[in-house]
Every structure is written in structure tokens, then in C-alpha cells.
Design a protein around this motif. Structure first.
Motif, short mmCIF file in Angstrom:
data_model
loop_
_atom_site.label_atom_id
_atom_site.label_comp_id
_atom_site.label_asym_id
_atom_site.label_seq_id
_atom_site.Cartn_x
_atom_site.Cartn_y
_atom_site.Cartn_z
N ALA A 113 16.05 123.32 -75.58
CA ALA A 113 15.98 124.81 -76.08
C ALA A 113 15.54 125.02 -78.07
O ALA A 113 16.38 124.33 -78.26
N GLU A 123 19.64 133.74 -79.27
CA GLU A 123 18.76 133.49 -78.74
C GLU A 123 17.47 132.80 -78.89
O GLU A 123 17.91 131.61 -79.36
N ASP A 124 16.42 133.31 -77.57
CA ASP A 124 15.51 132.02 -77.78
C ASP A 124 14.63 132.60 -79.08
O ASP A 124 14.60 133.80 -79.63
N SER A 149 11.74 130.16 -79.74
CA SER A 149 10.54 129.26 -79.13
C SER A 149 9.78 129.91 -79.54
O SER A 149 9.81 131.24 -79.33
N ASN A 178 5.37 130.80 -78.20
CA ASN A 178 4.37 130.40 -77.78
C ASN A 178 3.29 129.61 -78.62
O ASN A 178 2.95 130.38 -79.52
N MET A 209 22.00 135.86 -74.77
CA MET A 209 20.36 134.41 -73.89
C MET A 209 20.56 133.97 -73.08
O MET A 209 22.83 134.23 -73.30
N LYS A 210 20.49 134.50 -71.83
CA LYS A 210 20.96 134.21 -70.89
C LYS A 210 20.55 132.41 -70.19
O LYS A 210 20.07 131.34 -70.82
N LYS A 211 21.70 132.08 -69.62
CA LYS A 211 22.46 130.63 -69.30
C LYS A 211 21.37 130.09 -69.07
O LYS A 211 20.75 128.74 -68.68
N GLU A 212 20.86 130.62 -67.99
CA GLU A 212 19.60 130.24 -66.70
C GLU A 212 18.40 129.03 -67.59
O GLU A 212 17.58 128.63 -67.65
N ASN A 213 18.31 130.19 -68.65
CA ASN A 213 17.62 129.42 -69.80
C ASN A 213 17.45 128.70 -70.74
O ASN A 213 16.47 128.51 -71.61
N LEU A 214 18.78 128.64 -71.00
CA LEU A 214 19.25 127.06 -71.87
C LEU A 214 18.98 125.73 -70.77
O LEU A 214 19.57 126.06 -70.33
N LYS A 215 18.52 124.59 -71.58
CA LYS A 215 18.56 123.46 -71.45
C LYS A 215 18.30 122.70 -72.85
O LYS A 215 17.98 123.49 -73.60
#
Length: 69
Positions: free
Chosen positions: A10, A54-55, A57, A59, A1-7
Motif C-alpha cells: 500500500a 493516510e492513503d 495512492s 487512481n 487510515m483504516k487497518k482494513e485498507n492497509l496491506k
């Protein structure tokens, strides 16, 4: 998973499997703290390496049945 997508907020899961978890803190450069409930509704918290996540979520549009033309 990319750090940019993590907040914070999430929804993630371990790549090896397991329950969906919510990111509640981003305490380190390569780790996040997550929380989740187990099958008996006990709340857990743990710090995980981002590389192991991994993501998870979904949609909202994935939940709508597709109509055949």
C-alpha cells in the motif's frame, strides 16, 4: 487510515506531510513498517502508527485529462 485498507504494498503518507511511502511489513496491530526514498535517493525504513498515516495512492483514472462536452 483504516487497518482494513492497509496491506503490504500500500502507498501511504504521513498526515502531517512528507514523501509517499510503501508499506513493507505489518509487524504490529497498530503499526506498519514503511520504506521510501528521500530527495537524494537514499532508502529509508521506519515503523509508523497507523493512526498517523493516510492513503496516498492515486487512481489511474485521476491521471487522465477530462474532456469538456
Amino acid at each position: 487510515m483504516k487497518k482494513e485498507n492497509l496491506k503490504v504494498g500500500a502507498i501511504v503518507a504521513l498526515k502531517s506531510g512528507g514523501p509517499d511511502m510503501t508499506v513493507i511489513e505489518y509487524p504490529y496491530m497498530d503499526k506498519v513498517k514503511c520504506t521510501w526514498f528521500d530527495k537524494t535517493d537514499n532508502l529509508h525504513e521506519k515503523v509508523f502508527l497507523i493512526a498517523n498515516l493516510e492513503d496516498a495512492s492515486t487512481n489511474e483514472y485521476d491521471l487522465i485529462p477530462k474532456c469538456k462536452p
